[in-house]
Design an enzyme around this catalytic site. Sequence first.
Site, PDB file in Angstrom:
ATOM      1  N   GLU A 137      69.343  44.560 -25.770  1.00 48.74           N
ATOM      2  CA  GLU A 137      69.443  43.188 -26.432  1.00 48.74           C
ATOM      3  C   GLU A 137      69.301  41.907 -25.433  1.00 48.74           C
ATOM      4  OE1 GLU A 137      69.604  42.567 -29.686  1.00 48.74           O
ATOM      5  OE2 GLU A 137      70.128  44.472 -30.365  1.00 48.74           O
ATOM      6  N   TYR A 169      76.158  36.872 -30.959  1.00 50.45           N
ATOM      7  CA  TYR A 169      75.148  37.909 -31.567  1.00 50.45           C
ATOM      8  C   TYR A 169      75.196  39.213 -30.537  1.00 50.45           C
ATOM      9  CZ  TYR A 169      70.700  40.305 -31.404  1.00 50.45           C
ATOM     10  OH  TYR A 169      69.920  41.379 -31.804  1.00 50.45           O
ATOM     11  N   ASP A 226      70.271  36.568 -35.812  1.00 53.09           N
ATOM     12  CA  ASP A 226      69.504  36.030 -34.744  1.00 53.09           C
ATOM     13  C   ASP A 226      68.147  35.281 -35.646  1.00 53.09           C
ATOM     14  OD1 ASP A 226      67.799  38.043 -36.017  1.00 53.09           O
ATOM     15  OD2 ASP A 226      66.901  38.751 -34.208  1.00 53.09           O
ATOM     16  N   CYS A 286      65.208  38.029 -53.604  1.00 49.12           N
ATOM     17  CA  CYS A 286      64.815  37.006 -53.074  1.00 49.12           C
ATOM     18  C   CYS A 286      64.625  35.809 -53.882  1.00 49.12           C
ATOM     19  CB  CYS A 286      63.587  37.194 -52.207  1.00 49.12           C
ATOM     20  SG  CYS A 286      62.904  35.838 -51.529  1.00 49.12           S
TER      21      CYS A 286
END
Length: 418
Positions: A63, A147, A165, A235
């Site tokens: 990460e 995060y 993110d 969406c």
Amino acid sequence: SLRAGTPAPPPARHLFSDPTETETLRRNLLAWYDKGRRDLPWRTLAATEPDADRRGYAVWVSELMLQQTQVSTVIDYYNRWMQKWPTLQALAQASLEEVNELWAGLGYYSRGKRLQEAARKVVSELAGRMPRTAEDLQKLLPGVGRYTAGAIASISFGQATGVVDGNVVRVLCRLRCIGADSSSPAVIDRLWDMANALVDRSRPGDFNQALMELGATVCTPKAPLCGECPVKQHCQARRRKLFVKPTPVPDVEDCGAGGCALCPPATEPWDSSLGVTNFPRKAAKKQPRVARTATCVLERRGCHGAPEYLIVQRPSSGLLAGLWEFPSLPLAQGLQEEKQREVLADHLRAWTGWPVVAGGLRLIGEVVHIFSHIHQTYVVYSLSLDGDVTLDSALSPSRWVTEEEFHASAVSTAMKKV
């Protein structure tokens, strides 16, 4: 009733308020991920490593490396790192110099430094055991933000916590037509709430990686592949693109809550030519500042006849902290070439005690390197020296290296270009 002064909750179209829809979205996204996920070394480790602390460490390293750096670049660095330091205990014993050498070329060097500091803390203060929740990871480990904590906790320890993110910001803003400035704290907080509500309870790590992978491979910034999207029926931005007629009347698809904190500002309405890429919206980017630096490659014949070059260490804080570079000097804007040369010669003279004259410096050319916030030009000179010269080590650590040793040292990408 709402307390006076608390903002009204956002209208339903900006939220995932229907449990059936949420369930379907999770199922579709995970099925897509299972079918085509990228095969990445840290994913294999996270799935196969039985020891929870090793699993947490493996995900943590990936990460941090992946922040600001592309996946394709990270893979080799990651494999080398895990081979050299397979556990937190191994990393805790490494020197910062070794960490910087392996990190060289990944950029943002403070990431590697903080990772090593945090490893030492886990070993010395937490008995080698990593915190198991996002809250504790963020609280107890230096350099672990919201995060990274969410990613480690969900992927390594199965905590049902979301992550946000850049990829997730883009996906969520499009799924729910969030057109307010996506870098503003209020919108970021709202996106975290959404990510936490959406994350799949039984497979949180896979769900978070799927959401990020969707943003990286399908829901891309410029030309998203909407036809291939596994969650396209959820969406709102796509629905709006398909069904909105260009009319001068107020848009039926706007959420109808005047002054909604998540809709685009009235001054920047929907641009139908952009479609789903109307979202996310960011505040205008600051222009990078422009900087010029004079750099001198000092060369001497080594004892075996091969040329050697002088490198010096940068201060231990600030940009490129602790890395090695050719002797360099920031230049004031608008200096004529002749003046640049004199300033550099003065600097080298003061610093080495050698009688360096401006005329002896040979201009080689210019190298441009873009840091995220600085547009840097290096004006490169060279100077050959005879005989042995030693620097006063009190000023700053320095050493002579061959070309091969230079490339193995902790030097920045910019210096490799030089």
